[in-house]
Design a protein around this motif. Structure first.
Motif, short mmCIF file in Angstrom:
data_model
loop_
_atom_site.label_atom_id
_atom_site.label_comp_id
_atom_site.label_asym_id
_atom_site.label_seq_id
_atom_site.Cartn_x
_atom_site.Cartn_y
_atom_site.Cartn_z
N ARG A 96 -1.71 -5.16 1.27
CA ARG A 96 -3.05 -5.76 1.22
C ARG A 96 -2.95 -7.05 0.42
N VAL A 148 -6.10 -6.15 4.90
CA VAL A 148 -4.91 -5.32 5.14
C VAL A 148 -3.96 -6.09 6.04
N ASN A 196 0.86 -1.19 0.00
CA ASN A 196 0.00 0.00 0.00
C ASN A 196 0.89 1.23 0.00
N THR A 256 1.99 -0.61 5.26
CA THR A 256 1.14 -1.80 5.27
C THR A 256 1.01 -2.34 3.85
N GLU A 287 -0.26 4.76 0.86
CA GLU A 287 -0.88 5.10 2.13
C GLU A 287 0.15 5.74 3.06
N ARG A 332 -0.28 -6.14 8.28
CA ARG A 332 0.85 -5.41 8.87
C ARG A 332 2.08 -6.32 8.76
N GLU A 379 -10.66 -8.35 0.14
CA GLU A 379 -9.33 -7.77 0.37
C GLU A 379 -9.08 -7.64 1.86
#
Lengths: 174, 280
Positions: B209, B258, B200, B207, B203, B260, B256
């Motif tokens: 996805r 997310v 990502n 992170t 962003e 970490r 989807e």
């Protein structure tokens, strides 16, 4: 300050930035000091010296920016031409005025780079970052560039004073 | 010739300024991996060498800064105690650095022991990219000149770091798992659901996805994501990260999530490049 010294100092700033970011673990908001350097040479040097400096700064910054090659150099080149045009209206004499010019210049460099990625690579780059991240990056770049400009202008003035003294001594009153 | 250059230097420099980025862009588009050419490679190596020198020189700056902060807090009225505390704190910082280095090296050795089938090459992180749009770090390879190739996986004891994107002599750039251009075939460890991990990068955080994860696969925050080993040189079962959010997608085939990353990219110092696997 001579052109060679300007180039060496600029290269030192660009390379030091990458290492300092690593040493202090800075990840997201990083200043783009290459933009500040291009604004400086466009506003404070004659066109030929500024263009030569930009040619080298853009090439080196492009190798350090992490993205596909050429796009950041493209953005910096356009900023040089824009800043040179603005320079025709007047030369900023204070570090603060130069730093204020850096804010839109940083944002525009990112916009040009992302736009050129979209055009040449036919990818959809993160344009929303121009609203979320780029303004903070622009302010941060200006804040970090301010002391650098201050030092550079001090050096410039001291060199000018020394040069004018030398001229006065050699051609002074008899 | 020189007079001619001096006479027309401004138009000549303008021409060079316009040509330079176009040559770089067109050169990069025609190659599968970004190529720099002989001149570019020499410049890149010079920059990397300078970065390496500067990194070694600045290694103690953060320790000095810590020491300074500690010193200013000490009571000025007690000079003797202040000197004593400063000495002890300096020693403590040094020992803490040694202990942290020891812990990191133990973890690296532990990773090497626990992964005997992987051929690992140690590397030091010396720099990172200078924009917020890409997630790239630069490594100094201690013994790996000529061995490392693009797409080779890079790992730390806590998990997958990314893949090599460009190699220049004994330096290389690594595209992190959170870079928008990164795409890695992954599995959810609990139910073996498969998807593609993408960064990502745009962003305001580090992170990633997972795309192409089937709606019918039940996933929840806390699930561990590992590599599938189905594509390229990537080994299987390397920890990539943890799911932190399941996005409520519209009805369709895929969902989807997310992720970490397992690796803290701000604290990376030593990593391994996986140069091969036994039996592959």
């Amino acid at each position: 300050m001579s052109a060679v010294l300007t180039i060496l100092a600029g290269l030192l700033v660009i390379v030091s930035e990458t290492v300092l970011l690593r040493v202090f673990g800075v990840l997201v908001h990083v200043p783009e000091l290459a933009v500040a350097l291009v604004v400086y040479v466009a506003c404070r040097r004659n066109f030929a010296v500024g263009a030569a400096c930009t040619l080298i700064f853009a090439a080196v910054a492009d190798l350090c920016w992490g993205g596909p090659r050429g796009y950041y150099a493209f953005g910096l080149t356009l900023i040089f031409f824009l800043a040179s045009l603005l320079h025709l209206w007047g030369t900023p004499r204070r570090a603060v005025s130069l730093a204020l010019w850096v804010i839109p210049a940083t944002w525009l460099t990112d916009a040009f780079a992302l736009l050129s990625i979209a055009i040449f690579r036919r990818e959809s780059p993160p344009f929303n970052a121009l609203v979320t991240i780029a303004p903070i990056t622009a302010l941060l770049t200006a804040a970090v560039a301010l002391p650098i400009f201050w030092i550079a202008l001090r050096v410039e003035r001291s060199v000018e004073v020394r040069r004018s003294r030398a001229v006065t001594l050699s051609t002074g009153p008899r | 010739m020189w007079d001619l250059f001096l006479r027309y230097r401004s138009p000549f420099l303008v021409l060079l300024l316009i040509i330079q980025p176009l040559v770089l862009i067109l050169g990069g588009r025609s190659a599968e991996y970004p190529q720099t050419g002989v001149f570019g490679d020499a410049v890149l190596r010079a920059i990397s060498d300078t970065q390496n020198l500067a990194y070694q020189g600045l290694g103690g700056v953060s320790q000095l800064w810590d020491r300074y902060l500690r010193l200013v807090r000490v009571n000025e009225e007690n000079e003797r105690l202040r000197r004593e505390i400063a000495r002890l704190q300096e020693e403590r910082v040094r020992l803490l650095g040694v202990m942290q280095e020891n812990a990191r090296l133990r973890a690296l050795v532990g990773f090497q022991v626990s992964s005997p089938s992987l051929q690992l090459l140690a590397a030091h992180v010396i720099a990172k990219d200078i924009t917020p749009y890409f997630r790239v770090i630069r490594l100094r390879l201690d013994l790996g000149e000529g061995i490392v190739r693009p797409d080779m996986p890079v790992v730390a004891p806590s998990g997958l770091v990314g893949q090599v994107s460009t190699v220049m002599g004994d330096y290389c750039d690594v595209r992190l798992t959170v870079d928008p251009a990164s795409a890695i075939d992954v599995l959810i460890q609990r139910n073996r659901a498969r998807g593609v991990l993408r960064g990502n990068g745009h962003e305001n955080d580090y992170t990633a996805r997972i795309a192409y994860l089937l709606q019918r696969d039940q996933v929840e925050p806390g699930d561990v994501v590992v590599t599938s080993g189905m594509a390229g040189e990537m080994p299987q079962e390397l920890v990539v990260g943890t799911i932190i959010e399941v996005l409520q997608a519209e009805p369709g085939l895929f969902q989807e999530v997310v992720v970490r990353p397992a690796v803290d990219f701000s604290r990376l110092e030593e990593v391994f490049v996986i140069t091969g696997q036994e039996g592959s």
